[in-house]
Design a protein around this motif. Structure first.
Motif, PDB file in Angstrom:
ATOM      1  N   MET A  59      46.703  31.662  82.933  1.00 44.30           N
ATOM      2  CA  MET A  59      46.203  30.318  83.303  1.00 44.30           C
ATOM      3  C   MET A  59      46.987  28.832  82.554  1.00 44.30           C
ATOM      4  SD  MET A  59      42.122  28.669  83.569  1.00 44.30           S
ATOM      5  CE  MET A  59      41.470  30.508  84.003  1.00 44.30           C
ATOM      6  N   GLU A  60      47.402  28.152  83.721  1.00 46.92           N
ATOM      7  CA  GLU A  60      47.847  26.980  83.230  1.00 46.92           C
ATOM      8  C   GLU A  60      46.998  26.057  82.415  1.00 46.92           C
ATOM      9  OE1 GLU A  60      51.459  26.069  83.763  1.00 46.92           O
ATOM     10  OE2 GLU A  60      51.495  28.127  84.498  1.00 46.92           O
ATOM     11  N   LEU A  61      47.996  25.209  81.528  1.00 44.62           N
ATOM     12  CA  LEU A  61      47.314  24.251  80.629  1.00 44.62           C
ATOM     13  C   LEU A  61      46.351  23.155  81.470  1.00 44.62           C
ATOM     14  CD1 LEU A  61      46.511  23.337  77.823  1.00 44.62           C
ATOM     15  CD2 LEU A  61      48.651  22.079  77.720  1.00 44.62           C
ATOM     16  N   ASN A  62      47.093  22.794  82.582  1.00 49.71           N
ATOM     17  CA  ASN A  62      46.340  21.689  83.336  1.00 49.71           C
ATOM     18  C   ASN A  62      45.285  22.212  84.024  1.00 49.71           C
ATOM     19  OD1 ASN A  62      48.118  19.653  82.614  1.00 49.71           O
ATOM     20  ND2 ASN A  62      49.331  19.927  84.787  1.00 49.71           N
ATOM     21  N   HIS A  63      45.225  23.254  84.407  1.00 52.22           N
ATOM     22  CA  HIS A  63      43.947  24.079  85.069  1.00 52.22           C
ATOM     23  C   HIS A  63      42.858  24.208  83.964  1.00 52.22           C
ATOM     24  CE1 HIS A  63      41.701  26.242  87.926  1.00 52.22           C
ATOM     25  NE2 HIS A  63      41.441  27.166  86.901  1.00 52.22           N
ATOM     26  N   ILE A  64      43.239  24.447  82.784  1.00 48.88           N
ATOM     27  CA  ILE A  64      42.197  24.911  81.740  1.00 48.88           C
ATOM     28  C   ILE A  64      41.702  23.426  81.411  1.00 48.88           C
ATOM     29  CG2 ILE A  64      41.851  25.336  79.228  1.00 48.88           C
ATOM     30  CD1 ILE A  64      44.374  27.461  79.649  1.00 48.88           C
ATOM     31  N   ARG A  65      42.503  22.379  81.415  1.00 44.82           N
ATOM     32  CA  ARG A  65      41.866  20.965  81.106  1.00 44.82           C
ATOM     33  C   ARG A  65      41.088  20.240  82.129  1.00 44.82           C
ATOM     34  NH1 ARG A  65      47.408  18.605  78.068  1.00 44.82           N
ATOM     35  NH2 ARG A  65      46.811  19.364  76.171  1.00 44.82           N
ATOM     36  N   GLN A  66      41.524  20.780  83.338  1.00 45.92           N
ATOM     37  CA  GLN A  66      40.467  20.541  84.464  1.00 45.92           C
ATOM     38  C   GLN A  66      39.254  21.041  84.342  1.00 45.92           C
ATOM     39  OE1 GLN A  66      42.983  21.674  87.835  1.00 45.92           O
ATOM     40  NE2 GLN A  66      43.901  19.668  88.105  1.00 45.92           N
ATOM     41  N   GLN A  67      39.168  22.366  84.033  1.00 47.65           N
ATOM     42  CA  GLN A  67      37.896  22.954  83.689  1.00 47.65           C
ATOM     43  C   GLN A  67      37.110  22.558  82.732  1.00 47.65           C
ATOM     44  OE1 GLN A  67      36.877  25.695  85.689  1.00 47.65           O
ATOM     45  NE2 GLN A  67      38.331  24.945  86.874  1.00 47.65           N
ATOM     46  N   ILE A  68      37.770  21.934  81.630  1.00 45.22           N
ATOM     47  CA  ILE A  68      37.381  21.378  80.333  1.00 45.22           C
ATOM     48  C   ILE A  68      36.698  20.027  80.821  1.00 45.22           C
ATOM     49  CG2 ILE A  68      37.666  20.044  78.278  1.00 45.22           C
ATOM     50  CD1 ILE A  68      39.405  22.265  77.606  1.00 45.22           C
ATOM     51  N   ASP A  69      37.446  19.296  81.828  1.00 47.13           N
ATOM     52  CA  ASP A  69      36.903  17.902  82.211  1.00 47.13           C
ATOM     53  C   ASP A  69      35.439  18.129  83.097  1.00 47.13           C
ATOM     54  OD1 ASP A  69      38.908  16.731  81.143  1.00 47.13           O
ATOM     55  OD2 ASP A  69      40.116  16.543  82.910  1.00 47.13           O
ATOM     56  N   LEU A  70      35.339  19.213  83.664  1.00 45.99           N
ATOM     57  CA  LEU A  70      34.206  19.674  84.596  1.00 45.99           C
ATOM     58  C   LEU A  70      33.074  19.671  83.735  1.00 45.99           C
ATOM     59  CD1 LEU A  70      35.653  21.772  87.432  1.00 45.99           C
ATOM     60  CD2 LEU A  70      34.903  19.281  87.446  1.00 45.99           C
ATOM     61  N   VAL A  71      33.331  20.500  82.589  1.00 44.93           N
ATOM     62  CA  VAL A  71      32.468  21.077  81.754  1.00 44.93           C
ATOM     63  C   VAL A  71      31.971  19.660  81.082  1.00 44.93           C
ATOM     64  CG1 VAL A  71      31.556  22.013  79.604  1.00 44.93           C
ATOM     65  CG2 VAL A  71      33.030  23.278  81.487  1.00 44.93           C
ATOM     66  N   ASP A  72      32.857  18.778  80.737  1.00 45.12           N
ATOM     67  CA  ASP A  72      32.624  17.625  79.754  1.00 45.12           C
ATOM     68  C   ASP A  72      31.679  16.600  80.857  1.00 45.12           C
ATOM     69  OD1 ASP A  72      34.117  18.285  77.681  1.00 45.12           O
ATOM     70  OD2 ASP A  72      35.699  16.940  78.090  1.00 45.12           O
ATOM     71  N   LYS A  73      31.885  16.450  82.162  1.00 46.49           N
ATOM     72  CA  LYS A  73      31.034  15.860  82.856  1.00 46.49           C
ATOM     73  C   LYS A  73      29.660  16.286  82.896  1.00 46.49           C
ATOM     74  CE  LYS A  73      30.904  14.425  87.838  1.00 46.49           C
ATOM     75  NZ  LYS A  73      31.119  14.456  89.004  1.00 46.49           N
ATOM     76  N   ASP A  74      29.417  17.552  83.157  1.00 49.76           N
ATOM     77  CA  ASP A  74      28.010  18.093  82.859  1.00 49.76           C
ATOM     78  C   ASP A  74      27.497  17.823  81.687  1.00 49.76           C
ATOM     79  OD1 ASP A  74      28.568  19.267  85.359  1.00 49.76           O
ATOM     80  OD2 ASP A  74      28.985  21.266  84.660  1.00 49.76           O
ATOM     81  N   LEU A  75      28.199  18.061  80.544  1.00 47.98           N
ATOM     82  CA  LEU A  75      27.625  17.728  79.325  1.00 47.98           C
ATOM     83  C   LEU A  75      27.121  16.361  78.957  1.00 47.98           C
ATOM     84  CD1 LEU A  75      30.080  19.577  76.749  1.00 47.98           C
ATOM     85  CD2 LEU A  75      27.581  20.123  77.084  1.00 47.98           C
ATOM     86  N   VAL A  76      27.926  15.395  79.569  1.00 48.48           N
ATOM     87  CA  VAL A  76      27.615  13.988  79.597  1.00 48.48           C
ATOM     88  C   VAL A  76      26.227  13.657  80.207  1.00 48.48           C
ATOM     89  CG1 VAL A  76      28.244  11.653  80.307  1.00 48.48           C
ATOM     90  CG2 VAL A  76      29.788  12.990  79.156  1.00 48.48           C
ATOM     91  N   ALA A  77      26.183  14.311  81.412  1.00 49.40           N
ATOM     92  CA  ALA A  77      24.706  14.216  82.286  1.00 49.40           C
ATOM     93  C   ALA A  77      23.497  14.907  81.426  1.00 49.40           C
ATOM     94  CB  ALA A  77      24.897  14.876  83.633  1.00 49.40           C
TER      95      ALA A  77
END
Length: 89
Positions: free
Chosen positions: A1-19
């Motif tokens: 998996m590419e680093l950018n894709h992994i970071r995009q997944q982290i961003d999605l998790v972070d959005k859920d965590l903030v909510a």
């Protein structure tokens, strides 16, 4: 998996965590109102230990347990600080 894709997944998790953290803080606000009405202290060490034990039990990959429990400890530290600020208003 590419680093950018992994970071995009982290961003999605972070959005859920903030909510979820916002929802938790809204409930913390209600707790502080209750404690103000009942003249109860902010710190409930028995409750905090219970929360930490539950958090540890929820962790499926035990390799992450110490880190996750530490994060929950920090969340509660910030929740206490917020409650204290609300009680001082």
């Amino acid at each position: 998996m590419e680093l950018n894709h992994i970071r995009q997944q982290i961003d999605l998790v972070d959005k859920d965590l903030v909510a979820l953290l916002e929802k938790r803080m809204q409930l913390v606000t209600e707790v502080s109102q209750y404690k103000r009405e009942k003249q109860q202290p902010v710190l409930d060490s028995v409750r905090e230990q219970t929360v930490l034990k539950k958090a540890a039990a929820y962790v499926e990959n035990k390799e992450f347990e110490n880190s996750i429990v530490s994060i929950f400890s920090d969340i509660m530290k910030h929740s206490r600080a917020y409650q204290t600020s609300k009680l001082e208003e």
